[in-house]
Motif scaffolding. Structure first.
Motif, PDB file in Angstrom:
ATOM      1  N   ALA A 203       5.437  -2.626   4.519  1.00 35.40           N
ATOM      2  CA  ALA A 203       5.158  -1.832   3.391  1.00 35.40           C
ATOM      3  C   ALA A 203       4.119  -2.475   2.545  1.00 35.40           C
ATOM      4  CB  ALA A 203       6.300  -1.536   2.415  1.00 35.40           C
ATOM      5  N   ARG A 204       4.204  -3.895   2.737  1.00 40.41           N
ATOM      6  CA  ARG A 204       3.491  -4.695   1.766  1.00 40.41           C
ATOM      7  C   ARG A 204       2.237  -4.609   2.350  1.00 40.41           C
ATOM      8  NH1 ARG A 204       3.432 -10.214  -0.565  1.00 40.41           N
ATOM      9  NH2 ARG A 204       1.383 -11.457  -0.383  1.00 40.41           N
ATOM     10  N   ALA A 205       1.727  -4.634   3.570  1.00 41.77           N
ATOM     11  CA  ALA A 205       0.368  -4.486   4.059  1.00 41.77           C
ATOM     12  C   ALA A 205       0.051  -3.026   3.866  1.00 41.77           C
ATOM     13  CB  ALA A 205       0.444  -4.727   5.840  1.00 41.77           C
ATOM     14  N   HIS A 206       0.569  -2.059   3.925  1.00 45.04           N
ATOM     15  CA  HIS A 206       0.082  -0.872   3.823  1.00 45.04           C
ATOM     16  C   HIS A 206      -0.187  -0.472   2.417  1.00 45.04           C
ATOM     17  CE1 HIS A 206       0.228   3.596   3.967  1.00 45.04           C
ATOM     18  NE2 HIS A 206       1.009   3.706   2.931  1.00 45.04           N
ATOM     19  N   LEU A 207       0.252  -1.189   1.402  1.00 41.02           N
ATOM     20  CA  LEU A 207       0.083  -1.001  -0.016  1.00 41.02           C
ATOM     21  C   LEU A 207      -0.929  -1.775  -0.527  1.00 41.02           C
ATOM     22  CD1 LEU A 207       3.357   0.084  -1.428  1.00 41.02           C
ATOM     23  CD2 LEU A 207       1.814   1.637  -1.147  1.00 41.02           C
ATOM     24  N   ARG A 208      -1.396  -3.071   0.051  1.00 43.57           N
ATOM     25  CA  ARG A 208      -2.272  -3.949  -0.624  1.00 43.57           C
ATOM     26  C   ARG A 208      -3.535  -3.276  -0.881  1.00 43.57           C
ATOM     27  NH1 ARG A 208      -0.658  -9.145  -2.427  1.00 43.57           N
ATOM     28  NH2 ARG A 208      -2.559 -10.421  -2.328  1.00 43.57           N
ATOM     29  N   ARG A 209      -4.153  -2.715   0.113  1.00 38.74           N
ATOM     30  CA  ARG A 209      -5.545  -2.199  -0.247  1.00 38.74           C
ATOM     31  C   ARG A 209      -5.722  -1.158  -1.246  1.00 38.74           C
ATOM     32  NH1 ARG A 209      -8.483  -5.842   0.861  1.00 38.74           N
ATOM     33  NH2 ARG A 209      -7.020  -7.002   1.870  1.00 38.74           N
ATOM     34  N   LYS A 210      -4.421  -0.382  -1.249  1.00 38.75           N
ATOM     35  CA  LYS A 210      -4.248   0.580  -2.452  1.00 38.75           C
ATOM     36  C   LYS A 210      -4.210  -0.304  -3.929  1.00 38.75           C
ATOM     37  CE  LYS A 210      -2.551   4.193   0.372  1.00 38.75           C
ATOM     38  NZ  LYS A 210      -2.796   5.542   0.613  1.00 38.75           N
ATOM     39  N   PHE A 211      -3.489  -1.009  -4.136  1.00 38.63           N
ATOM     40  CA  PHE A 211      -3.571  -1.837  -5.214  1.00 38.63           C
ATOM     41  C   PHE A 211      -4.669  -2.424  -5.677  1.00 38.63           C
ATOM     42  CE2 PHE A 211       1.197  -2.713  -4.257  1.00 38.63           C
ATOM     43  CZ  PHE A 211       1.716  -1.940  -4.951  1.00 38.63           C
ATOM     44  N   LEU A 212      -5.452  -2.979  -4.577  1.00 43.38           N
ATOM     45  CA  LEU A 212      -6.711  -3.572  -4.882  1.00 43.38           C
ATOM     46  C   LEU A 212      -7.576  -2.537  -5.361  1.00 43.38           C
ATOM     47  CD1 LEU A 212      -7.177  -6.361  -2.171  1.00 43.38           C
ATOM     48  CD2 LEU A 212      -6.268  -6.512  -4.359  1.00 43.38           C
ATOM     49  N   SER A 213      -7.581  -1.327  -5.104  1.00 37.74           N
ATOM     50  CA  SER A 213      -8.599  -0.448  -5.259  1.00 37.74           C
ATOM     51  C   SER A 213      -8.447   0.609  -6.464  1.00 37.74           C
ATOM     52  CB  SER A 213      -9.217   0.326  -4.067  1.00 37.74           C
ATOM     53  OG  SER A 213      -7.969   1.057  -3.569  1.00 37.74           O
ATOM     54  N   ALA A 214      -7.098   0.466  -6.786  1.00 35.30           N
ATOM     55  CA  ALA A 214      -6.707   1.479  -8.026  1.00 35.30           C
ATOM     56  C   ALA A 214      -7.136   1.204  -9.161  1.00 35.30           C
ATOM     57  CB  ALA A 214      -4.940   1.335  -7.829  1.00 35.30           C
ATOM     58  N   LYS A 215      -7.536   2.259  -9.736  1.00 37.41           N
ATOM     59  CA  LYS A 215      -8.146   2.352 -11.152  1.00 37.41           C
ATOM     60  C   LYS A 215      -7.087   2.811 -12.117  1.00 37.41           C
ATOM     61  CE  LYS A 215     -12.492   0.961  -9.788  1.00 37.41           C
ATOM     62  NZ  LYS A 215     -11.914   0.410  -8.594  1.00 37.41           N
ATOM     63  N   VAL A 216      -6.364   3.376 -11.750  1.00 35.13           N
ATOM     64  CA  VAL A 216      -5.438   4.146 -12.728  1.00 35.13           C
ATOM     65  C   VAL A 216      -3.837   3.891 -12.169  1.00 35.13           C
ATOM     66  CG1 VAL A 216      -4.471   6.185 -13.847  1.00 35.13           C
ATOM     67  CG2 VAL A 216      -7.004   5.796 -13.157  1.00 35.13           C
ATOM     68  N   ALA A 217      -3.034   3.519 -13.077  1.00 33.08           N
ATOM     69  CA  ALA A 217      -1.444   3.390 -12.683  1.00 33.08           C
ATOM     70  C   ALA A 217      -0.692   4.292 -13.589  1.00 33.08           C
ATOM     71  CB  ALA A 217      -1.275   1.984 -12.635  1.00 33.08           C
ATOM     72  N   ILE A 218       0.239   4.955 -13.048  1.00 31.11           N
ATOM     73  CA  ILE A 218       1.328   5.189 -13.820  1.00 31.11           C
ATOM     74  C   ILE A 218       2.786   4.884 -13.699  1.00 31.11           C
ATOM     75  CG2 ILE A 218       2.717   7.550 -14.084  1.00 31.11           C
ATOM     76  CD1 ILE A 218       0.272   8.842 -12.857  1.00 31.11           C
ATOM     77  N   SER A 219       3.454   4.498 -14.976  1.00 34.89           N
ATOM     78  CA  SER A 219       4.626   3.701 -14.665  1.00 34.89           C
ATOM     79  C   SER A 219       5.564   4.236 -15.761  1.00 34.89           C
ATOM     80  CB  SER A 219       4.343   2.183 -15.325  1.00 34.89           C
ATOM     81  OG  SER A 219       4.529   2.195 -16.716  1.00 34.89           O
ATOM     82  N   GLY A 220       7.035   4.104 -15.497  1.00 32.72           N
ATOM     83  CA  GLY A 220       7.870   4.347 -16.560  1.00 32.72           C
ATOM     84  C   GLY A 220       8.164   3.176 -17.355  1.00 32.72           C
ATOM     85  N   ALA A 221       9.067   3.014 -18.184  1.00 27.60           N
ATOM     86  CA  ALA A 221       9.705   1.918 -18.985  1.00 27.60           C
ATOM     87  C   ALA A 221      11.211   1.722 -19.056  1.00 27.60           C
ATOM     88  CB  ALA A 221       8.942   1.874 -20.401  1.00 27.60           C
ATOM     89  N   ASN A 222      11.365   0.763 -19.178  1.00 28.28           N
ATOM     90  CA  ASN A 222      12.945   0.377 -19.350  1.00 28.28           C
ATOM     91  C   ASN A 222      13.180   0.246 -20.715  1.00 28.28           C
ATOM     92  OD1 ASN A 222      12.321  -1.143 -16.564  1.00 28.28           O
ATOM     93  ND2 ASN A 222      14.271  -0.246 -16.359  1.00 28.28           N
TER      94      ASN A 222
END
Lengths: 482, 230
Positions: A203-222
């Protein structure tokens, strides 16, 4: 119909409603022995660990009492704290949006993503986003969403739905996860093993490129601190830190009840939450940010979606204290056997049984308040002391009241007939004698194992004793003399 | 009416019955003056507890006097075979003297440059003994949030005086207006069968060095979270 006619979460979007009755879904889940093994294995392991993590804290009960009271204070002054939060976030460069329901929240997020010109987003696990069906709405708008939490990724790749608040893929074991990765991840290594460490690495390898190129993120909050405008995300893997830190635009969707009055209140919740959820002294990563930081654009979307309807019920509003730790799921005998999917909502287990029907209105989730043995284990472990058993009983009465007001059911007609019969002693005596006709049934073993016609529903899961030859009243009059 | 006004109006209607809001009973253990950074008393039990609890997360914890910091930092990095190490602005020059290939994060490195680092060294703002947590606030020696996130190896140097006893102590010592990252061990997940696995997206290895003595006028007991040392 929700409490006092407040609008609830709208039907047709998101995932808060039962698609089928709980007993039907639960019966099917019970036949899945693999599912039951997976759930028993996972929940029994975490139960022991949680108990140890809590036992280590001498002032746990005092923290719990403070946590409950802080949340009650939040609910009592929710309007004031939200406005204060908005002021603080705005003053520090963030933008605050208000969404009355799921549809409006999704539209706001779609608009914000559209304004960046991007068509891909990375996402941190968020119950609020799950609740409103944000991924479906974004996909319909042509926006590609990548879930970055390991369990959410497993759910997304398996075209599945979450079954646990904290570990959405708890219903999957390591072999099943390996198979999903091998099938759905083009870059999964050949001969991927089913060791959890190897799966995490994939999963780490799969998502690494996506993190590096991501311009927009969506999160929740605790949590969000009204006093300072500080947002808090509690996580383990670092995918949260990646999403919160690397993209230029951050959009956080948060239920309005997540606000806390003061910075100091975090000293309570950062002790209660990690020990209750993952049974750790502290979760690996907690990120806190106030307004727009490090050159980011920050948007906060405040979501109602049935929360004000929940707030309006004095005996149900404490469900909004919930900090989504999932301890109540892990101790629940019903959840352990039926699994999360049977509840039909992103909020399964005991808290789901009280929260989902309030968010949607009880008419849309009428079985959930009954999906419990009322054993009370959920109340014992709840870090904000939500009396879930008492609330379940209250909601059961709301379900019955709602049915009485809106539906002409056979049960309601029978109850009216019974009320008429019992209001007169002669009518009642005669009815009891009529009951002896039931002796025609149950001639074998003195038990009635199935009643005829619609009454069969009563004996579907229990036997009925055969009526006696003589009613109690007749026996008293004839045989019982001073 | 805007959604904002509608929601606020609904909240007011929903809570109209609440006439006496609850008092918040704070009978739990509060922040202790003794645990505050900069308190005069050296407390070895606090250092021991922090070392033990950080170690419980599979973080490797070393202790050394100030004078040995450069050597111990160099050894820790070498033990993982890491070469290219990101060094934030404000990280004491003496501590980074024995790094094989220091890469200054000054000006801050781009994401692509961070991605090819083997590791990173940072100081911290506060450390919490009870939970084995270190907290970064992007202050001197810590860099931006991405610096301690992207490389696979993170070495955090904690001065003994920065260790507080409890979570309430840390909350009292921290500035909420700074971006804060609380780190308790390496990146981990419990998503597969609720079994903890170390190492997902954040650094898979976390080392901690506790500087136990003062040197060159840098009082390990003093200064609070934002003191620049070295």
């Amino acid at each position: 119909m929700t409490f006092l006619g407040m609008p609830g979460a709208p039907p047709g979007v998101g995932q808060l409603r039962q698609a089928e009755p709980f007993p039907t879904a639960a019966a099917r889940a019970l036949e899945d022995s693999q599912l039951r093994r997976n759930l028993r294995h996972a929940t029994s392991a975490i139960r022991g660990k949680r108990a140890a993590a809590v036992a280590e804290v001498p002032d746990w009960e005092e923290l719990r009492a403070a946590g409950a009271a802080i949340k009650d204070d939040v609910l009592a002054h929710l309007d004031r704290y939200l406005v204060q939060l908005e002021d603080q976030v705005t003053a520090r460069g963030g933008t605050v949006h208000w969404a009355g329901d799921a549809c409006e929240a999704s539209q706001i997020v779609i608009g914000l993503v559209g304004a960046t010109g991007e068509s891909k987003v990375v996402k941190v696990k968020s119950m609020a986003a799950q609740e409103i069906g944000l991924n479906d709405a974004l996909a319909a708008a042509g926006i590609e969403v990548t879930e970055t939490d390991l369990a959410e990724l497993i759910v997304q790749l398996g075209r599945d739905t979450p079954s646990h608040i904290l570990v959405p893929a708890i219903h999957r074991n390591r072999e099943q996860i390996r198979d999903i990765f091998t099938r759905e991840m083009p870059d999964a290594p050949r001969g991927l093993s089913d060791q959890p460490a190897a799966l995490a690495e994939a999963a780490r390898a799969h998502l690494r490129r996506k993190f590096l190129s991501a311009k927009v993120a969506i999160s929740g909050a605790n949590f969000a601190v009204a006093e300072t405008g500080t947002l808090v995300v509690v996580e383990s893997e670092g995918n949260g830190r990646m999403c919160l830190t690397l993209p230029r635009t951050l959009i956080t969707v948060m239920g309005i009840e997540k606000v806390l009055p003061a910075w100091r209140d975090l000293e309570v919740f950062l002790q209660l939450l990690p020990r209750s959820s993952t049974a750790e002294r502290m979760n690996p990563y907690t990120s806190m940010w106030t307004g727009a930081v490090e050159g980011q654009d920050f948007h906060l979307v405040l979501l109602d979606n049935g929360r004000t309807a929940t707030l309006a019920d004095p005996r149900g509003r404490a469900a909004l204290r919930c900090i989504r730790c999932s301890a109540c799921l892990n101790v629940c005998p019903v959840y352990e056997r039926a699994g999360g999917h049977a509840y039909g909502s992103v909020y399964p287990g005991p808290i789901g049984a009280v929260l989902s029907p309030q968010l949607t209105g009880v008419a849309d989730n009428p079985d959930l308040p009954f999906a419990s043995t009322l054993c009370g284990a959920c109340y014992d472990v709840c870090p904000v002391a939500i009396d879930i058993p008492a609330m379940l009983i209250h909601l059961r009465s709301r379900v019955v009241d709602d049915k009485r007001a809106h539906q002409r059911t056979a049960e309601a007609a029978a109850m009216r007939l019974l009320a008429w019969t019992m209001s007169d002693s002669r009518r009642w005596s005669r009815a009891l004698r009529l009951g002896r006709a039931g002796r025609l049934l149950g001639r074998h073993g003195n038990r009635i194992s199935s009643l005829p016609g619609p009454l069969a529903a009563w004996t579907a899961s229990r036997d009925l004793p055969r009526p006696p030859r003589q009613t109690f009243r007749d026996w008293w009059r004839t045989g019982h003399r001073e | 009416m805007s959604s904002r006004d509608q929601i606020l109006q609904r909240i007011r209607a929903a809570t109209a019955d609440i006439t006496s809001p609850p008092d918040v009973p704070r009978r739990y253990s509060p922040a202790t003056a003794a645990g505050a950074p900069g308190s005069a008393e050296a407390d070895d039990t606090l250092i021991d507890l922090f070392a033990e609890r950080a170690g419980d997360y599979q973080a490797t914890v070393r202790r050394c006097p100030y004078a040995d910091a450069a050597r111990v930092v160099g050894e820790a990095v070498a033990s993982h075979g890491a070469r290219r190490i990101g060094v934030p602005r404000g990280f004491p020059a003496e501590w980074s003297a024995q790094l094989p290939e220091p890469v200054p994060d000054d000006p801050p490195l781009e994401v692509a440059a961070l991605d090819i680092l083997d590791g990173v060294v940072t100081t911290c703002a506060v450390a919490i003994a009870e939970t084995g947590t270190i907290v970064l606030d992007s202050g001197p020696g810590q860099g931006g949030r991405a610096l301690s996130l992207m490389p696979d190896y993170h070495l955090a140097v904690v001065r003994a005086g920065q260790i507080v006893a409890t979570v309430p102590d840390a909350i009292a010592a921290l500035d909420p207006l700074r971006p804060l990252t609380w780190i308790s061990g390496p990146s981990a997940t419990s998503d597969i069968e609720l079994i903890r696995v170390e190492g997902v997206h954040g650094p898979r290895t976390l080392d901690v060095i506790i500087i136990t003595t003062a040197f060159k006028g840098d009082d390990v007991r003093g200064g609070g979270p934002y003191a620049v040392c070295g």
